[in-house]
Scaffold this motif. Structure first.
Motif, mmCIF file in Angstrom:
data_model
loop_
_atom_site.group_PDB
_atom_site.id
_atom_site.type_symbol
_atom_site.label_atom_id
_atom_site.label_comp_id
_atom_site.label_asym_id
_atom_site.label_seq_id
_atom_site.Cartn_x
_atom_site.Cartn_y
_atom_site.Cartn_z
ATOM 1 N N VAL A 51 0.859 -1.184 0.000
ATOM 2 C CA VAL A 51 0.000 0.000 0.000
ATOM 3 C C VAL A 51 0.896 1.235 0.000
ATOM 4 C CG1 VAL A 51 -1.864 1.216 1.184
ATOM 5 C CG2 VAL A 51 -1.756 -1.288 1.256
ATOM 6 N N ASN A 52 0.938 1.940 -1.114
ATOM 7 C CA ASN A 52 1.819 3.083 -1.295
ATOM 8 C C ASN A 52 1.135 4.360 -0.824
ATOM 9 O OD1 ASN A 52 3.473 5.153 -2.154
ATOM 10 N ND2 ASN A 52 3.067 4.829 -4.334
ATOM 11 N N LEU A 53 1.517 4.825 0.369
ATOM 12 C CA LEU A 53 1.001 6.089 0.905
ATOM 13 C C LEU A 53 2.150 7.084 1.074
ATOM 14 C CD1 LEU A 53 -1.535 4.650 3.496
ATOM 15 C CD2 LEU A 53 -1.898 5.252 1.099
ATOM 16 N N GLU A 102 3.787 11.817 -10.220
ATOM 17 C CA GLU A 102 4.134 13.190 -10.582
ATOM 18 C C GLU A 102 5.649 13.317 -10.590
ATOM 19 O OE1 GLU A 102 3.388 17.750 -8.924
ATOM 20 O OE2 GLU A 102 2.165 16.097 -8.192
ATOM 21 N N PRO A 103 6.236 13.750 -11.708
ATOM 22 C CA PRO A 103 7.690 13.931 -11.728
ATOM 23 C C PRO A 103 8.122 15.022 -10.755
ATOM 24 C CG PRO A 103 6.731 14.041 -13.947
ATOM 25 C CD PRO A 103 5.604 14.097 -12.980
ATOM 26 N N ASP A 126 -2.289 2.521 -4.547
ATOM 27 C CA ASP A 126 -1.898 3.860 -4.110
ATOM 28 C C ASP A 126 -3.115 4.766 -4.012
ATOM 29 O OD1 ASP A 126 -2.489 5.019 -6.651
ATOM 30 O OD2 ASP A 126 -0.444 4.728 -7.364
ATOM 31 N N THR A 127 -2.885 6.032 -3.625
ATOM 32 C CA THR A 127 -3.974 7.009 -3.502
ATOM 33 C C THR A 127 -3.820 8.196 -4.431
ATOM 34 O OG1 THR A 127 -2.854 8.226 -1.717
ATOM 35 C CG2 THR A 127 -4.322 6.422 -1.065
ATOM 36 N N GLN A 157 7.189 8.808 -5.830
ATOM 37 C CA GLN A 157 7.727 7.486 -5.552
ATOM 38 C C GLN A 157 6.871 6.343 -6.111
ATOM 39 O OE1 GLN A 157 7.806 8.345 -1.381
ATOM 40 N NE2 GLN A 157 9.960 8.965 -1.399
ATOM 41 N N ASP A 158 5.796 6.680 -6.815
ATOM 42 C CA ASP A 158 4.891 5.649 -7.334
ATOM 43 C C ASP A 158 5.610 4.653 -8.236
ATOM 44 O OD1 ASP A 158 2.924 7.006 -6.007
ATOM 45 O OD2 ASP A 158 1.756 7.558 -7.778
#
Length: 403
Positions: free
Chosen positions: A81-83, A110-111, A105-106, A88-89
């Motif tokens: 779970v990427n929070l 974004e670069p 993720d949520t 960092q996605d």
């Protein structure tokens, strides 16, 4: 019963982990990792105190793929779970592919060097996840996330087609600070200062940031100025609700916030262009984020409610002509803090992250590839919103709302 690994230790993560611990029949083994282990330890201590559940903690740099892979293999979760931050996605998705684990993720990627969030980078991973027999679920927060599920629930149960869609995000809370953001300051300010875009007649229409506004009377909050913004769920909604003629996103801001932000922009503090200061290269916006109050510290002082919802107009499912429905959630900052130690902006994102995770690990939502919330059955998610702290209401309006 499943093992999950949560990455990130901000307010959203705190809420998500607390709510996972409150659903121990689903999440039997919770692991939490962040660059700063002490933040993970603080969350784990709060969870232990409130629920009696243990949370294992680790230090990790989420951008270091080999280290992430090693941690995933050590923990052996069924879901990561990427929070963490949207930057960092992609490395976390890379680590999940290499380690052979599902991903959620949520917020979309974004670069670091460009304030431009799009799904294209993550959608490009679809074939790789599909070939690996893995699932990646994008945007399981509130907006994006719940707003997309609200829309698809209306399309499943109320409207055959949706012609017009307006998403309204109101934070009516007062945190007592002169200027502070209710989620990550860097991400918040990059969003707010970017040009506004909305979907209309098959194309994107761009307007200057914070230039188009309307007044709306929000239940449990009152009348507020709402500003037209671009938000990532507009991209996925335009893709998965192809009949949309117009889709817009509105967010409320107080006059004091606008004044402070304008001054900060004018003096260059919101810039993401590196500058040299005392022999070191710094990014003004990152420095500003470092000196602003941390969102996770605002819970105790924040009072009031959030009100986030969707107004949709289209052809009624029952053949009775065109109808307009308003579906929304109202969340109390005080109640969110009492339950999890966090304010409602973190709560309204952390709870949906837990729900999306629960539906994935129980198999109620499944697939192979990269998916957005609009592609999932809305009903089990809507049921868990009601049972896990974010109850919703739906009402039929007299007609389209004229903004």
């Amino acid at each position: 019963m499943s093992t999950v690994l949560v990455i990130g230790a901000g307010g959203v993560s705190s809420v998500c982990v607390h709510k996972m611990a409150m659903n121990a029949e689903i999440f039997s083994d919770i692991h939490l990792a962040s660059r700063t282990k002490s933040k993970c330890d603080a969350i784990a201590a709060s969870v232990k105190d409130r629920t009696g559940q243990d949370v294992a903690t680790y230090s990790i740099d989420a951008e270091e793929v080999p280290a992430m892979v090693n941690l995933i293999r050590k923990v052996q979760p069924s879901l990561v779970v990427n929070l963490a931050l949207p930057y960092q996605d992609l490395p976390i998705m890379d680590a999940c592919l290499e380690a052979g684990v599902n991903y959620l993720d949520t917020a979309n990627y974004e670069p670091k060097d460009e304030a431009k969030f799009e799904y294209k980078w993550q959608w490009a991973y679809h074939d790789r996840f599909k070939e690996a027999g893995l699932m990646a679920l994008l945007g399981s927060g509130f907006d994006p996330g719940v707003t997309s599920v609200f829309t698809m629930w209306l399309k499943k149960h109320k409207l055959k087609t949706i012609r017009q869609l307006d998403i309204l995000d109101c934070n009516g809370g007062d945190h007592g600070q002169h200027f502070a953001t209710n989620f990550n300051p860097e991400i918040n300010i990059r969003e707010v200062t970017a040009p506004a875009r909305h979907w209309e007649n098959g194309e994107w229409v761009e307007t200057p940031a914070m230039q188009v506004r309307t007044e709306f009377d929000f239940e449990a909050v009152g009348k507020k100025n709402a500003y037209l913004m671009y938000h990532e769920e507009l991209e996925s909604l335009a893709k998965f609700v192809p009949e949309l003629e117009r889709a817009r996103f509105w967010m409320t801001f107080g006059d004091a916030y606008i004044t402070h932000l304008t001054v900060l922009q004018n003096v260059g503090m919101t810039s993401i262009e590196p500058i040299r200061y005392q022999g070191k290269e710094i990014i003004p916006l990152q420095f500003l984020a470092a000196v602003l109050p941390k969102p996770e510290t605002l819970g105790e002082t924040t009072k009031g409610n959030t009100n986030i919802g969707v107004i949709a107009t289209g052809e009624a499912l029952d053949g009775s002509g065109e109808k307009t429905f308003y579906i929304k959630n109202i969340c109390s900052h005080e109640k969110a803090y009492e339950e999890t130690g966090n304010q409602a902006v973190s709560y309204t994102t952390g709870v949906p992250a837990m729900i999306g995770s629960a539906l994935m690990v129980t198999g109620k939502w499944s697939g192979e590839g990269v998916f957005n919330m609009e592609q999932m059955d809305p009903d089990p998610f809507m049921d868990m919103l009601n049972s896990d702290g974010l109850p919703w209401t739906v009402e039929e309006l007299d007609g389209p709302v004229d903004f």
